[in-house]
Design a protein around this motif. Structure first.
Motif, PDB file in Angstrom:
ATOM      1  N   LEU A  47       0.802  -1.210   0.000  1.00 18.79           N
ATOM      2  CA  LEU A  47       0.000   0.000   0.000  1.00 18.79           C
ATOM      3  C   LEU A  47       0.845   1.274   0.000  1.00 18.79           C
ATOM      4  CD1 LEU A  47      -3.059   0.359  -0.052  1.00 18.79           C
ATOM      5  CD2 LEU A  47      -2.993   0.707   2.430  1.00 18.79           C
ATOM      6  N   ASP A  48       2.067   1.206   0.504  1.00 21.37           N
ATOM      7  CA  ASP A  48       2.910   2.399   0.512  1.00 21.37           C
ATOM      8  C   ASP A  48       3.291   2.844  -0.891  1.00 21.37           C
ATOM      9  OD1 ASP A  48       4.378  -0.134   0.809  1.00 21.37           O
ATOM     10  OD2 ASP A  48       6.177   1.093   0.628  1.00 21.37           O
ATOM     11  N   CYS A  49       3.156   1.952  -1.870  1.00 18.67           N
ATOM     12  CA  CYS A  49       3.471   2.298  -3.259  1.00 18.67           C
ATOM     13  C   CYS A  49       2.258   2.854  -4.011  1.00 18.67           C
ATOM     14  CB  CYS A  49       3.994   1.069  -4.003  1.00 18.67           C
ATOM     15  SG  CYS A  49       5.577   0.464  -3.398  1.00 18.67           S
ATOM     16  N   LEU A  50       1.108   2.932  -3.341  1.00 16.53           N
ATOM     17  CA  LEU A  50      -0.112   3.380  -4.014  1.00 16.53           C
ATOM     18  C   LEU A  50       0.029   4.745  -4.689  1.00 16.53           C
ATOM     19  CD1 LEU A  50      -3.047   2.840  -4.739  1.00 16.53           C
ATOM     20  CD2 LEU A  50      -3.710   3.774  -2.500  1.00 16.53           C
ATOM     21  N   PRO A  51       0.696   5.738  -4.084  1.00 15.84           N
ATOM     22  CA  PRO A  51       0.842   7.015  -4.791  1.00 15.84           C
ATOM     23  C   PRO A  51       1.510   6.879  -6.157  1.00 15.84           C
ATOM     24  CG  PRO A  51       1.402   7.288  -2.481  1.00 15.84           C
ATOM     25  CD  PRO A  51       1.241   5.815  -2.705  1.00 15.84           C
ATOM     26  N   LEU A  52       2.446   5.946  -6.270  1.00 14.56           N
ATOM     27  CA  LEU A  52       3.124   5.741  -7.549  1.00 14.56           C
ATOM     28  C   LEU A  52       2.189   5.087  -8.563  1.00 14.56           C
ATOM     29  CD1 LEU A  52       6.581   4.487  -6.248  1.00 14.56           C
ATOM     30  CD2 LEU A  52       5.950   6.783  -6.996  1.00 14.56           C
ATOM     31  N   TYR A  53       1.449   4.071  -8.113  1.00 22.99           N
ATOM     32  CA  TYR A  53       0.497   3.422  -9.014  1.00 22.99           C
ATOM     33  C   TYR A  53      -0.573   4.411  -9.470  1.00 22.99           C
ATOM     34  CZ  TYR A  53       2.533  -0.943  -7.267  1.00 22.99           C
ATOM     35  OH  TYR A  53       3.399  -1.953  -6.931  1.00 22.99           O
ATOM     36  N   LEU A  54      -1.029   5.262  -8.558  1.00 26.75           N
ATOM     37  CA  LEU A  54      -2.060   6.248  -8.895  1.00 26.75           C
ATOM     38  C   LEU A  54      -1.535   7.277  -9.890  1.00 26.75           C
ATOM     39  CD1 LEU A  54      -4.805   7.588  -8.478  1.00 26.75           C
ATOM     40  CD2 LEU A  54      -3.869   8.740  -6.461  1.00 26.75           C
ATOM     41  N   ALA A  55      -0.339   7.806  -9.621  1.00 29.26           N
ATOM     42  CA  ALA A  55       0.236   8.811 -10.509  1.00 29.26           C
ATOM     43  C   ALA A  55       0.454   8.255 -11.906  1.00 29.26           C
ATOM     44  CB  ALA A  55       1.556   9.318  -9.929  1.00 29.26           C
TER      45      ALA A  55
END
Length: 278
Positions: A47-55
């Protein structure tokens, strides 16, 4: 019985490590040498990588004028190898692994913090309710990482002898979770959303970094990348997008990104609704 369980665990590790959760053969990502045209970032299905997946999904990197490739790995140690060998420019990791890399010849620099959290979860069949009951039990973790440090913290907090708690190195996050689900491991440290998968299945939590107030997640880049003027400018724009995506998630909540979390972290969409809930 411990030796038998450990052998089974290793066999399962070898078997599962070659497959994705949907049964397909996993191909190790291949990237070329680093250049100034694209930022390559190592990520895990957490979940900590979610900002990257979203961007990436929303095209925010392109809008900011930077080219970014997310390179997926299943284990922190594989990320370490990638950044050590200059296969990626940066990665999400934890403070313990960042220090380990710095001390062992791979200078990296922190550019942002992440929401990475860990939970010490026990096998429901073992019926463990206290840290002191970890005596003579197996705990899955990764050496030289936050999970290693947290496992030692659990041992110390319970007043146990270190050699009486068997810390087993299981690096692949999904393999680790499978060992809990199949009754092979007594306890383990899991990030989100894998920790929620375990909790929903009835496996109890003995310790949580959120409850401890420990914030261990970081986003790092190689120091030689940061020292390059052109690359540094790229990283600055990258961090700007990271913050934008992080703010969006904080404002709108995980539920708004159910499908993205499910596909990126390999969990069922309904699991997202239970993240952060007891």
């Amino acid at each position: 019985m411990k030796h038998i369980s450990f052998i089974i665990a290793l066999l399962l590790l070898c078997a599962c490590g070659k497959k994705q959760t949907n049964g397909e053969v996993r191909q190790q990502p291949t990237v070329g040498g680093l250049d100034d045209d694209m930022l390559r970032i190592a990520v895990t299905p957490t979940l900590d990588c979610l900002p990257l997946y979203l961007a990436q999904q929303e095209g925010w990197f392109d809008r900011e004028g930077i080219s970014v490739q997310l390179v997926p790995y299943q284990a922190q140690m594989d990320q370490d190898t990638a950044i050590e060998r200059s296969r990626v420019h940066g990665m999400t990791t934890d403070t313990e692994r960042m220090a380990w890399l710095q001390q062992h010849g791979t200078p990296v620099e922190q550019v942002a913090t992440t929401t990475l959290s860990w939970q010490l979860i026990t096998n429901k069949a073992a019926r463990l309710t206290l840290l002191s009951q970890l005596d003579d039990k197996m705990v899955a973790m990764t050496r030289h990482s936050a999970t290693d440090m947290l496992a030692q913290h659990a041992v110390d907090s319970a007043g146990l002898q270190s050699d009486r708690v068997f810390r087993i190195q299981i690096n692949d996050i999904n393999v680790r979770l499978s060992m809990l689900q199949n009754g092979i491991m007594d306890a383990m440290l899991l990030p989100e959303p894998q920790a929620t998968v375990a909790r929903v299945d009835g496996h109890p939590v003995l310790m949580s970094t959120d409850e401890m107030g420990r914030h261990l997640g970081v986003l790092v880049f190689r120091s030689d990348v940061m020292a390059d003027t052109a690359m540094h400018r790229q990283v600055e724009r990258f961090v700007k997008v990271w913050q934008q995506a992080s703010d969006s998630i904080a404002t709108r909540g995980f539920a708004n990104y159910r499908e993205l979390i499910a596909s990126s972290c390999h969990v069922k969409p309904e699991i997202v609704d239970s993240i952060g809930k007891n």
